[in-house]
Design an enzyme around this catalytic site. Structure first.
Site, mmCIF file in Angstrom:
data_model
loop_
_atom_site.group_PDB
_atom_site.id
_atom_site.type_symbol
_atom_site.label_atom_id
_atom_site.label_comp_id
_atom_site.label_asym_id
_atom_site.label_seq_id
_atom_site.Cartn_x
_atom_site.Cartn_y
_atom_site.Cartn_z
ATOM 1 N N SER A 21 0.865 -1.184 0.000
ATOM 2 C CA SER A 21 0.000 0.000 0.000
ATOM 3 C C SER A 21 0.900 1.232 0.000
ATOM 4 C CB SER A 21 -0.879 -0.046 1.252
ATOM 5 O OG SER A 21 -1.624 1.122 1.403
ATOM 6 N N LYS A 71 -1.000 -0.940 -4.604
ATOM 7 C CA LYS A 71 -2.167 -0.127 -4.225
ATOM 8 C C LYS A 71 -1.684 1.280 -3.946
ATOM 9 C CE LYS A 71 -4.717 0.244 0.110
ATOM 10 N NZ LYS A 71 -5.380 -0.511 1.193
ATOM 11 N N LYS A 115 -2.467 5.037 -2.541
ATOM 12 C CA LYS A 115 -3.368 5.919 -1.809
ATOM 13 C C LYS A 115 -3.641 7.118 -2.713
ATOM 14 C CE LYS A 115 -3.649 3.966 2.299
ATOM 15 N NZ LYS A 115 -4.940 3.487 2.822
ATOM 16 N N ASP A 154 -6.807 3.455 -3.339
ATOM 17 C CA ASP A 154 -7.558 3.536 -2.084
ATOM 18 C C ASP A 154 -7.765 5.011 -1.744
ATOM 19 O OD1 ASP A 154 -8.665 3.343 0.413
ATOM 20 O OD2 ASP A 154 -7.038 2.177 1.309
ATOM 21 N N GLU A 166 -10.864 1.473 -3.858
ATOM 22 C CA GLU A 166 -11.214 1.193 -2.465
ATOM 23 C C GLU A 166 -11.807 2.444 -1.827
ATOM 24 O OE1 GLU A 166 -7.925 -0.763 -0.512
ATOM 25 O OE2 GLU A 166 -8.765 -0.432 1.487
ATOM 26 N N ASP A 207 -14.017 -0.780 2.467
ATOM 27 C CA ASP A 207 -13.114 -0.860 3.617
ATOM 28 C C ASP A 207 -13.834 -0.180 4.793
ATOM 29 O OD1 ASP A 207 -11.178 -0.585 5.572
ATOM 30 O OD2 ASP A 207 -9.600 0.153 4.282
ATOM 31 N N LYS A 237 -10.554 -6.610 7.586
ATOM 32 C CA LYS A 237 -9.481 -6.242 8.523
ATOM 33 C C LYS A 237 -9.897 -6.604 9.934
ATOM 34 C CE LYS A 237 -7.847 -2.127 6.183
ATOM 35 N NZ LYS A 237 -7.484 -0.735 6.326
ATOM 36 N N GLY A 246 -4.628 -4.285 6.024
ATOM 37 C CA GLY A 246 -3.794 -4.077 7.208
ATOM 38 C C GLY A 246 -4.061 -2.726 7.830
HETATM 39 O O1 OSB Z 1 -7.153 2.134 4.286
HETATM 40 O O2 OSB Z 1 -6.222 0.259 3.983
HETATM 41 C C1 OSB Z 1 -6.296 1.323 4.602
HETATM 42 C C2 OSB Z 1 -3.393 1.629 7.095
HETATM 43 C C3 OSB Z 1 -4.061 2.130 8.202
HETATM 44 C C4 OSB Z 1 -5.411 2.396 8.113
HETATM 45 C C5 OSB Z 1 -6.100 2.155 6.916
HETATM 46 C C6 OSB Z 1 -5.443 1.630 5.817
HETATM 47 C C7 OSB Z 1 -4.057 1.395 5.909
HETATM 48 C C8 OSB Z 1 -3.244 0.901 4.790
HETATM 49 C C9 OSB Z 1 -1.946 0.237 5.131
HETATM 50 O O3 OSB Z 1 -3.536 1.054 3.636
HETATM 51 C C10 OSB Z 1 -1.969 -1.207 4.890
HETATM 52 C C11 OSB Z 1 -0.952 -1.947 5.711
HETATM 53 O O4 OSB Z 1 -1.101 -2.082 6.951
HETATM 54 O O5 OSB Z 1 0.008 -2.469 5.116
HETATM 55 MG MG MG Z 2 -8.382 1.154 2.789
#
Ligand code: OSB
Ligand code: MG
Length: 398
Positions: free
Chosen positions: A163, A189, A191, A216, A240, A265, A289, A317
Site C-alpha cells: 500500500s 495499491k 493511496k 484507495d 477502495e 473498507d 481487517k 492491514g
Molecule cells: O485504508 O487500507 C487502509 C493503514 C491504516 C489504516 C487504513 C489503511 C491502511 C493501509 C496500510 O492502507 C496497509 C498496511 O497495513 O500495510
Molecule cells: Mg483502505
C-alpha cells in the site's frame, strides 16, 4: 458482476464461523497485562486522512491462562480517530475498565463463549480484537495447532501487495515502487486524494504497465468531486472506499456507473453493515481487517458472507506490528481470500518489530503463513518493555 440476492440463510450457511465457534478448549485467565507502546516509525505514511510519522502508539494485551499459557494481541488504534472511531486512550480505557475485568478467573469453553462477555458493547472494535485474538493465541498454543489450521486455512502462502502512501513527488513514488517490485510485491495499491490521483495513476501505469493496480481513496471524495470516469479507464483492480463509509446510497449509485469494482473498507464495519452494503450494490469486493471488524469471529462472519455471495475478499492491514500481522496472515489463508493482501513486512514502517523472527516477502510475491502454534511469531518481551510508556495489569502470577 451480478450480486445474488441475500437470504436469511447467510448467517447459517457460513463455514469458517461455525467451525471457529465449535472449537472448544477451556480457558481460565489468571492474569492480563496491558502495554501502551510508542513505536518509532521509519517512514511517513500519508493517506487522504493525513500523515503519520515519528512515534506511533499501539496497545498490546498479554493474557496468561491458569496453566501458564500466554497469548498476545494487538490494538493498532490510530492516533486520531479518522479511519475509525477508536483511539489509543479510548481503547485502553475500555480494555482496563470493561473488557478485561469481565473475563478474569472465569472458565470459558473457548474464544466464542469468551467473546460473548462484551457482545453488548457498541463499537470498541480495536479493543475487542486485541483480546479476542490473544485468546485465539492461547487456544492455539494449548491445542498445539497453528491458527491457520484451526481456522480452516487452505493455503500456506499469501500473495501480497504494498500500500503506497502519498509521496512528495511522483518520482519518489516511482522509485519506491521499482524497489518493491524487485522485492517481489505483485500488486500495487496507491493511496489517492484530491490532487494526487489521475496524473499519479497514469504515471504509474506508464512506468509499470503489467502490474495489477488498485487505488484507495480512504473516503476522500464526494460523488461530484471524484475523477470517476478517468479512474474507470485505467483497468484498475478496484477503487477502495471512494466515498465516506456510511454513504451507501451514493456508493451504490457510483458503482452502477463504473466498470471498476468498488471495494468496501471503511463501510465494512461489521456483518450487518457489509451485508447491507453488498445487497445495495455499494461495492463488489470486501477488504477484511480484523481490528476494524472487532476480531477474528467478525472476520469469519464477513468472510463466509463473501464466499456465499461470490464476492472476492482480501485481507487489509492497519500498520500492525508482527503480532497483529501474525493473525492477519492466518486469516488470509482462508478460502475466501482470493485477492492480494496488504501485508507489508514490518521493516517498511517500523525501525524494529516486536517479534523475532519476523516475516518477509519471498521472491514469488508471497508471505508464508506462520505454522507455529500460538502467536504466529515469537514475541520479544524485552522489546515490548523497552517501547512501553504505560502498563496496567489485573490478576496474579502464580
Ligand atoms: O485504508 O487500507 C487502509 C493503514 C491504516 C489504516 C487504513 C489503511 C491502511 C493501509 C496500510 O492502507 C496497509 C498496511 O497495513 O500495510
Ligand atoms: Mg483502505
Amino acid at each position: 458482476m451480478q450480486i445474488s440476492p441475500i437470504t436469511d440463510d447467510d448467517r447459517t450457511r457460513s463455514g469458517s464461523l461455525e467451525r471457529a465457534k465449535a472449537i472448544e478448549t477451556p480457558i481460565r485467565l489468571r492474569r492480563a497485562d496491558l502495554f501502551m507502546l510508542s513505536l518509532p516509525m521509519c517512514r511517513t505514511f500519508k493517506s487522504a486522512y493525513g500523515a503519520s510519522s515519528g512515534m506511533k502508539r499501539a496497545i498490546l494485551v498479554r493474557l496468561e491462562d491458569d496453566d501458564g499459557t500466554v497469548g498476545w494481541g494487538e490494538a493498532p488504534a490510530p492516533e486520531r480517530p479518522v479511519y475509525c472511531p477508536d483511539t489509543p486512550e479510548g481503547t485502553w480505557s475500555v480494555l482496563s475498565d470493561l473488557i478485561l475485568p469481565g473475563i478474569m478467573a472465569r472458565t470459558f469453553s473457548g474464544p466464542s463463549q469468551l467473546a460473548k462477555t462484551w457482545e453488548d458493547l457498541l463499537g470498541q472494535h480495536y479493543a475487542k480484537h486485541a483480546v479476542e485474538s490473544a485468546t485465539w493465541a492461547v487456544v492455539s498454543e494449548k491445542m498445539g495447532a497453528p491458527l491457520y489450521s484451526l481456522w480452516g486455512g487452505v493455503r500456506t502462502k499469501v500473495p501480497v501487495g504494498e500500500s503506497f502512501s502519498i509521496y512528495d513527488s511522483v518520482e519518489l513514488l516511482l522509485d519506491e515502487i521499482a524497489l518493491r517490485l524487485q522485492e517481489g510485491f505483485s500488486r500495487i495499491k496507491l493511496k489517492i486524494a484530491p490532487g494526487w490521483d489521475v496524473s499519479v495513476v497514469s504515471a504509474v501505469k506508464d512506468a509499470f504497465p503489467e502490474i495489477p493496480l488498485s487505488v484507495d481513496a480512504n473516503c476522500g471524495y464526494t460523488p461530484e468531486s471524484g475523477p470517476w470516469n478517468e479512474l474507470d479507464d485505467f483497468d484498475l483492480l478496484m477503487i477502495e472506499q471512494p466515498l465516506p463509509g456510511d454513504a451507501l446510497i451514493e456508493l451504490s449509485t457510483l458503482q452502477s456507473t463504473l466498470r471498476t469494482p468498488i471495494c468496501l473498507d471503511e463501510s465494512a464495519t461489521g456483518f450487518n453493515m457489509t451485508r447491507t452494503a453488498l445487497r445495495m450494490g455499494a461495492g463488489r469486493i470486501v477488504n477484511i481487517k480484523p481490528p476494524r471488524l472487532g476480531g477474528p469471529l467478525g472476520c469469519f462472519a464477513v468472510h463466509d458472507l463473501c464466499v456465499d455471495l461470490d464476492v472476492p475478499a482480501w485481507c487489509g492491514g492497519t500498520l500492525e506490528t508482527g503480532i497483529g500481522r501474525g493473525f492477519n496472515l492466518a486469516l488470509a489463508s482462508l478460502p475466501g481470500f482470493t485477492m492480494h493482501a496488504d501485508m507489508s513486512p514490518t521493516r517498511i514502517f517500523y525501525l524494529e518489530d516486536l517479534v523475532e523472527p519476523t516475516f518477509d516477502i519471498d521472491l514469488d510475491g508471497s508471505i508464508s503463513v506462520p505454522l507455529r502454534p500460538g502467536n504466529g511469531f515469537p514475541v520479544v518481551s524485552e522489546r515490548v518493555e523497552r517501547f512501553s510508556i504505560r502498563k496496567w495489569s489485573i490478576g496474579s502470577t502464580r
